[in-house]
Design a protein around this motif. Structure first.
Motif, mmCIF file in Angstrom:
data_model
loop_
_atom_site.group_PDB
_atom_site.id
_atom_site.type_symbol
_atom_site.label_atom_id
_atom_site.label_comp_id
_atom_site.label_asym_id
_atom_site.label_seq_id
_atom_site.Cartn_x
_atom_site.Cartn_y
_atom_site.Cartn_z
ATOM 1 N N THR A 211 0.836 -1.202 0.000
ATOM 2 C CA THR A 211 0.000 0.000 0.000
ATOM 3 C C THR A 211 0.868 1.248 0.000
ATOM 4 O OG1 THR A 211 -1.643 -1.193 1.321
ATOM 5 C CG2 THR A 211 -1.876 1.199 1.197
ATOM 6 N N ARG A 213 0.504 5.290 0.787
ATOM 7 C CA ARG A 213 -0.417 6.269 1.376
ATOM 8 C C ARG A 213 0.255 7.631 1.420
ATOM 9 N NH1 ARG A 213 -4.609 3.114 3.427
ATOM 10 N NH2 ARG A 213 -3.980 1.251 4.578
ATOM 11 N N THR A 235 6.522 2.937 -13.013
ATOM 12 C CA THR A 235 7.589 1.958 -13.166
ATOM 13 C C THR A 235 8.743 2.517 -13.987
ATOM 14 O OG1 THR A 235 6.442 1.038 -15.067
ATOM 15 C CG2 THR A 235 6.056 -0.027 -12.944
ATOM 16 N N GLY A 245 0.720 7.639 -13.283
ATOM 17 C CA GLY A 245 1.643 6.518 -13.320
ATOM 18 C C GLY A 245 0.922 5.205 -13.561
ATOM 19 N N ASP A 246 1.587 4.100 -13.174
ATOM 20 C CA ASP A 246 1.022 2.783 -13.400
ATOM 21 C C ASP A 246 0.043 2.384 -12.296
ATOM 22 O OD1 ASP A 246 4.187 2.551 -14.441
ATOM 23 O OD2 ASP A 246 2.637 1.803 -15.809
ATOM 24 N N VAL A 247 0.172 3.016 -11.137
ATOM 25 C CA VAL A 247 -0.777 2.857 -10.032
ATOM 26 C C VAL A 247 -1.013 4.247 -9.467
ATOM 27 C CG1 VAL A 247 -1.110 1.983 -7.675
ATOM 28 C CG2 VAL A 247 -0.047 0.515 -9.409
ATOM 29 N N PHE A 248 -2.237 4.617 -9.219
ATOM 30 C CA PHE A 248 -2.472 5.937 -8.637
ATOM 31 C C PHE A 248 -3.846 6.009 -8.001
ATOM 32 C CE2 PHE A 248 -5.498 7.577 -11.701
ATOM 33 C CZ PHE A 248 -5.213 6.882 -12.858
ATOM 34 N N ALA A 249 -4.000 7.049 -7.179
ATOM 35 C CA ALA A 249 -5.298 7.384 -6.618
ATOM 36 C C ALA A 249 -5.372 8.900 -6.528
ATOM 37 C CB ALA A 249 -5.485 6.759 -5.242
ATOM 38 N N ASN A 250 -6.559 9.450 -6.681
ATOM 39 C CA ASN A 250 -6.671 10.904 -6.656
ATOM 40 C C ASN A 250 -7.972 11.366 -6.040
ATOM 41 O OD1 ASN A 250 -8.746 11.001 -8.758
ATOM 42 N ND2 ASN A 250 -7.122 10.552 -10.224
ATOM 43 N N GLN A 251 -7.989 12.660 -5.753
ATOM 44 C CA GLN A 251 -9.194 13.338 -5.278
ATOM 45 C C GLN A 251 -9.382 14.577 -6.139
ATOM 46 O OE1 GLN A 251 -11.425 12.433 -2.950
ATOM 47 N NE2 GLN A 251 -10.325 10.540 -2.442
ATOM 48 N N SER A 260 -4.870 6.616 -0.630
ATOM 49 C CA SER A 260 -4.254 5.289 -0.598
ATOM 50 C C SER A 260 -4.325 4.634 -1.972
ATOM 51 C CB SER A 260 -4.987 4.400 0.414
ATOM 52 O OG SER A 260 -4.976 4.982 1.694
ATOM 53 N N ALA A 261 -3.243 3.981 -2.353
ATOM 54 C CA ALA A 261 -3.200 3.261 -3.619
ATOM 55 C C ALA A 261 -2.704 1.837 -3.371
ATOM 56 C CB ALA A 261 -2.282 3.963 -4.625
ATOM 57 N N ASP A 262 -3.323 0.892 -4.045
ATOM 58 C CA ASP A 262 -3.011 -0.523 -3.873
ATOM 59 C C ASP A 262 -1.776 -0.902 -4.691
ATOM 60 O OD1 ASP A 262 -4.642 -3.573 -5.052
ATOM 61 O OD2 ASP A 262 -3.146 -3.294 -3.462
ATOM 62 N N PHE B 26 -7.145 6.368 -19.352
ATOM 63 C CA PHE B 26 -5.956 5.717 -18.802
ATOM 64 C C PHE B 26 -5.502 4.542 -19.654
ATOM 65 C CE2 PHE B 26 -2.848 4.555 -15.760
ATOM 66 C CZ PHE B 26 -2.873 3.188 -15.607
ATOM 67 N N TYR B 38 -6.354 -4.964 -14.602
ATOM 68 C CA TYR B 38 -6.445 -3.790 -13.730
ATOM 69 C C TYR B 38 -7.771 -3.738 -12.977
ATOM 70 C CZ TYR B 38 -2.336 -0.828 -14.391
ATOM 71 O OH TYR B 38 -1.065 -0.287 -14.336
ATOM 72 N N ARG B 49 -9.766 -4.390 0.257
ATOM 73 C CA ARG B 49 -8.887 -5.498 -0.109
ATOM 74 C C ARG B 49 -9.081 -6.640 0.874
ATOM 75 N NH1 ARG B 49 -2.954 -3.406 -0.790
ATOM 76 N NH2 ARG B 49 -2.996 -3.575 1.479
ATOM 77 N N PHE B 55 -9.638 1.329 0.014
ATOM 78 C CA PHE B 55 -9.115 2.261 -0.996
ATOM 79 C C PHE B 55 -10.275 3.034 -1.611
ATOM 80 C CE2 PHE B 55 -4.820 0.685 -0.967
ATOM 81 C CZ PHE B 55 -4.961 -0.601 -0.486
ATOM 82 N N GLU B 58 -11.023 8.033 -6.833
ATOM 83 C CA GLU B 58 -10.639 7.245 -7.969
ATOM 84 C C GLU B 58 -9.299 6.574 -7.695
ATOM 85 O OE1 GLU B 58 -11.259 8.582 -12.237
ATOM 86 O OE2 GLU B 58 -9.071 8.801 -12.026
ATOM 87 N N MET B 59 -9.245 5.270 -7.915
ATOM 88 C CA MET B 59 -8.005 4.555 -7.760
ATOM 89 C C MET B 59 -7.893 3.531 -8.877
ATOM 90 S SD MET B 59 -6.377 1.858 -5.094
ATOM 91 C CE MET B 59 -7.215 0.577 -5.975
ATOM 92 N N ILE B 60 -6.717 3.449 -9.466
ATOM 93 C CA ILE B 60 -6.468 2.505 -10.542
ATOM 94 C C ILE B 60 -5.201 1.740 -10.199
ATOM 95 C CG2 ILE B 60 -5.931 2.251 -12.997
ATOM 96 C CD1 ILE B 60 -7.591 4.700 -13.554
ATOM 97 N N ALA B 61 -5.282 0.414 -10.189
ATOM 98 C CA ALA B 61 -4.137 -0.402 -9.801
ATOM 99 C C ALA B 61 -4.289 -1.800 -10.404
ATOM 100 C CB ALA B 61 -4.030 -0.492 -8.280
#
Lengths: 291, 95
Positions: A211, A213, A235, A245-251, A260-262, B26, B38, B49, B55, B58-61
């Motif tokens: 995670t 954060r 990456t 990026g390749d993983v992200f979270a936003n508001q 938080s991003a997984d 994306f 994804y 999870r 989480f 908006e979250m992308i993973a």
């Protein structure tokens, strides 16, 4: 310090040990042991010692220190307790420990603040959530060393040992400032959708953490349809502002957030570039960490 | 482009029962295998999870190992490039 004196009368050498007052001083050689208590002046004198290697040990019941002294006739040696403080700040709730290979010290709680006393100089490895995070070189007696395991950015501290420092890239003249307590990015306007991205100079070895954060704030938005404040990882090295990026979270609204991003799909990927991005808005990063 | 998410927020490239359509840039240029590895959590929603971590969107993973997705995308791009080169050859355009 142990003073060298001439042996006068009797046989053998005289060993004068200077140590903290009141400690028990023991000298040992070939199965022979002599014990005295250091006086108020911190001195314990042993007479009639044969030549050769004597082990000198001091203890106050809690701490113990030893060294070997070679007596030719009379000999001088210094022995003292070593202490240094590791001021460790880590994400609350996590597990933290330090080790020099022989000794393992574990944080007494998960509060996130640990004043750790070490009694030996040398390299101390900080373990965060069971993984080696960084190595601290502790050499100076009575010194204090700061460490922030788990953190990639902490209230102005760029966590250089892990990140190599933070750098930035701007699009359409967004303003980026590395302040004493935060990283501030301001697009200043909505025209042309300015954006700024702050990111780590080096790829970070955060493999195994699931995670990401960050504590952030969007202070103001300039275009409700596109404004955002975002954290994530790439990456690849980041070369342009405003791209995710390749993983992200936003508001997308003004406010204070823990975003938080997984990262669980990236736990086998060693080199990642964490970033903080503000798009057509004004925002600040206070802390970023992994769990 | 339009993608579709299921009730676990995993992405799909074709519509279907219980899938929600999502508009996002994306995945522009990405192959099916990449997209479907994804997870997309829209703004205003949240996903929990298996270990209890929450989480918010908006979250992308990726939910599949990212390296697999990257390798699939690279293979897709190589195939596309080969097809473009073949098409140009047929048209008599030399590279």
């Amino acid at each position: 310090m142990i003073g060298r004196t001439n042996a006068v009368g009797g046989s053998g050498g005289t060993l004068t040990v200077t140590a903290p007052a009141g400690v028990t001083v023991t000298v040992t050689k070939d199965g022979k042991t002599k014990t005295k208590v250091a006086g108020t002046d911190g001195v314990a004198v042993f007479k009639g010692l044969s030549t050769g290697d004597w082990t000198v040990t001091i203890t106050d019941g809690t701490h113990t220190a030893s060294k070997t002294v070679t007596i030719t006739l009379d000999y001088a040696a210094a022995i003292t307790f070593f202490t240094a403080t590791l001021h460790i700040t880590y994400p609350a709730g996590a597990a933290c420990a330090v080790t020099n290979g022989d000794t393992i010290l574990t944080a007494p709680d998960t509060s996130g603040i640990w004043e750790c006393t070490v009694t030996e100089p040398g390299d101390w490895i900080i373990r965060y959530q069971g993984k080696d995070w960084q190595t601290l070189s502790v050499t100076e007696d009575k010194s204090t060393v700061n460490a922030y395991p788990g953190y990639l950015y902490y209230n102005g501290n760029q966590c250089q040992s892990v990140t190599g420092g933070w750098t930035s890239v701007s699009k359409k003249n967004a303003n980026i400032v590395f302040n004493d307590q935060n990283i501030a990015i301001d697009s200043l306007k909505s025209t042309d959708q300015p954006a700024g991205t702050a990111f780590t100079a080096n790829s970070c070895n955060i493999a195994g953490f699931s995670t990401l954060r960050a504590d952030v704030e969007m202070i103001k938005g300039y275009a409700s349809a596109v404004q955002k404040i975002e954290v994530g990882v790439s990456t690849n090295e980041i070369t342009s502002a405003g791209s995710s990026g390749d993983v992200f979270a936003n508001q997308t609204s003004p406010g204070i957030y823990t975003i938080s991003a997984d990262l669980s799909g990236l736990t086998d990927t060693a080199g990642l570039y964490p970033y903080f991005m503000v798009y057509t808005a004004s925002g600040e990063l206070y802390q970023m960490w992994v769990e | 482009m339009t993608i579709y998410i299921d009730n676990d927020y995993k992405c799909h490239t074709a519509s279907g029962d219980s899938l929600t359509a999502i508009e996002t840039d994306f995945f522009a240029g990405k192959c099916q295998d990449y997209i479907e590895g994804y997870r997309f959590v829209p703004a205003g929603e949240s996903w929990t999870r298996f270990d209890g971590a929450v989480f918010s969107g908006e979250m992308i993973a990726p939910w599949k190992p990212w390296q697999e997705l990257s390798d699939a995308q690279a293979a897709y791009e190589r195939k596309q490039l080969a097809e473009y080169e073949e098409a140009l050859k047929i048209m008599g355009v030399s590279l």
